[in-house]
Scaffold this active site. Structure first.
Site, PDB file in Angstrom:
ATOM      1  N   CYS A 147      76.151  36.448  32.388  1.00  0.00           N
ATOM      2  CA  CYS A 147      75.578  35.233  32.971  1.00  0.00           C
ATOM      3  C   CYS A 147      74.890  34.401  31.891  1.00  0.00           C
ATOM      4  O   CYS A 147      75.082  33.182  31.810  1.00  0.00           O
ATOM      5  CB  CYS A 147      74.600  35.590  34.087  1.00  0.00           C
ATOM      6  SG  CYS A 147      74.015  34.173  35.045  1.00  0.00           S
ATOM      7  N   CYS A 148      74.100  35.056  31.051  1.00  0.00           N
ATOM      8  CA  CYS A 148      73.430  34.343  29.964  1.00  0.00           C
ATOM      9  C   CYS A 148      74.435  33.752  28.979  1.00  0.00           C
ATOM     10  O   CYS A 148      74.226  32.652  28.445  1.00  0.00           O
ATOM     11  CB  CYS A 148      72.475  35.278  29.222  1.00  0.00           C
ATOM     12  SG  CYS A 148      70.939  35.646  30.094  1.00  0.00           S
ATOM     13  N   CYS A 173      65.013  31.845  33.815  1.00  0.00           N
ATOM     14  CA  CYS A 173      65.661  31.434  35.059  1.00  0.00           C
ATOM     15  C   CYS A 173      64.980  32.103  36.250  1.00  0.00           C
ATOM     16  O   CYS A 173      64.491  33.237  36.155  1.00  0.00           O
ATOM     17  CB  CYS A 173      67.134  31.811  35.032  1.00  0.00           C
ATOM     18  SG  CYS A 173      68.102  30.894  33.808  1.00  0.00           S
ATOM     19  N   CYS A 231      68.045  36.874  25.855  1.00  0.00           N
ATOM     20  CA  CYS A 231      69.145  36.204  26.558  1.00  0.00           C
ATOM     21  C   CYS A 231      70.374  36.045  25.674  1.00  0.00           C
ATOM     22  O   CYS A 231      71.456  35.743  26.180  1.00  0.00           O
ATOM     23  CB  CYS A 231      68.696  34.841  27.068  1.00  0.00           C
ATOM     24  SG  CYS A 231      68.168  33.708  25.767  1.00  0.00           S
ATOM     25  N   CYS A 247      65.820  35.755  37.439  1.00  0.00           N
ATOM     26  CA  CYS A 247      65.592  36.833  36.475  1.00  0.00           C
ATOM     27  C   CYS A 247      64.174  36.843  35.915  1.00  0.00           C
ATOM     28  O   CYS A 247      63.908  37.492  34.900  1.00  0.00           O
ATOM     29  CB  CYS A 247      66.593  36.714  35.324  1.00  0.00           C
ATOM     30  SG  CYS A 247      68.322  36.831  35.831  1.00  0.00           S
TER      31      CYS A 247
END
Length: 245
Positions: free
Chosen positions: A132-133, A215, A241, A218
């Site tokens: 995702c990062c 985010c 990240c 998270c």
């Protein structure tokens, strides 16, 4: 300006500046908070003078003191904000505040949140936060840095065990460009004092127990006595990240 410099020449420039600012830092070690702030201003002035439009400043809007320092010391510098699509509303409001102080460009991922869910499944941040990062932060960062010779970050040595040895100026081996960390030497007291004395607009999440802001899915508030980054990717074997690794 450095547009005609080769990679080797850029690296030599970074090495020379790293040594010079390390020496200045050592000489000013007894100057305290004001000495560290002045040195940070000198680093930003050097960045602006050396690179002009070839340098850009990365801000997560969780490093408000850096943005304020840029506004005061080198307001012509380009600043970019990675809008992951998962930011807290407070973070977006902080970005909007600083659009009146510095030149901010917002960089978006190639996929919207919905497109990512369709392609990779819902809640990728839970199942594979590294992926995702990579999609929402690392790839957009690399695009934001395209064509630049140097970038400025808000990294500090006290932020994490992985950052204790960073210099005020260094070399980004992965991206083959100069990496500048003007507030690397600041501790939390320096940040608090600068914010108070300069009336820095802070992300409202700070008053809600978020010393380190990422985010929304998270990031959680930090309890008293916890490490400042304990709220980032809590419960997962993840501390960075990927922007700085």
């Amino acid at each position: 300006m450095t547009t005609t410099l080769t990679t080797d020449e850029l690296r030599a420039l970074a090495d020379e500046a790293a040594a010079r600012f390390a020496q200045l830092e050592a000489e000013q070690r007894h100057a305290g908070h004001l000495g560290r702030v002045e040195l940070s201003r000198q680093v930003l002035a050097w960045a602006a003078e050396s690179f002009g439009d070839d340098v850009t400043v990365a801000s997560s809007m969780g490093d408000e003191v850096l943005v304020e320092l840029v506004a005061q010391s080198a307001p012509a510098l380009d600043v970019f904000f990675l809008d992951t699509g998962f930011h807290f509303p407070e973070t977006l409001r902080t970005r909007d505040h600083y659009t009146d102080r510095v030149r901010i460009r917002t960089v978006l991922p190639l996929l919207t949140v919905d497109e990512q869910a369709a392609e990779h499944g819902d809640r990728l941040f839970d199942r594979d936060p590294d992926r995702c990062c990579a999609i929402r932060k690392v790839e957009p960062l690399n695009r934001a840095l395209t064509g630049r010779s140097a970038w400025v970050t808000g990294m500090r040595r006290v932020d994490a065990p992985t950052r204790t040895d960073i210099g005020l100026v260094g070399w980004d081996e992965r991206r083959q460009m100069v990496k500048i960390n003007p507030i690397a030497a600041w501790d939390d007291d320096d940040v608090d004092r600068f914010a108070f004395e300069e009336d820095v607009f802070l992300n409202p999440l700070r008053e809600k127990g978020y010393p380190s802001i990422g985010c929304a899915p998270c990031t959680r508030p930090v309890a008293p006595g916890e490490d400042a980054r304990a709220g980032r990717w809590a419960g997962k074997n993840k501390t960075e990240c990927g922007l700085h690794t």
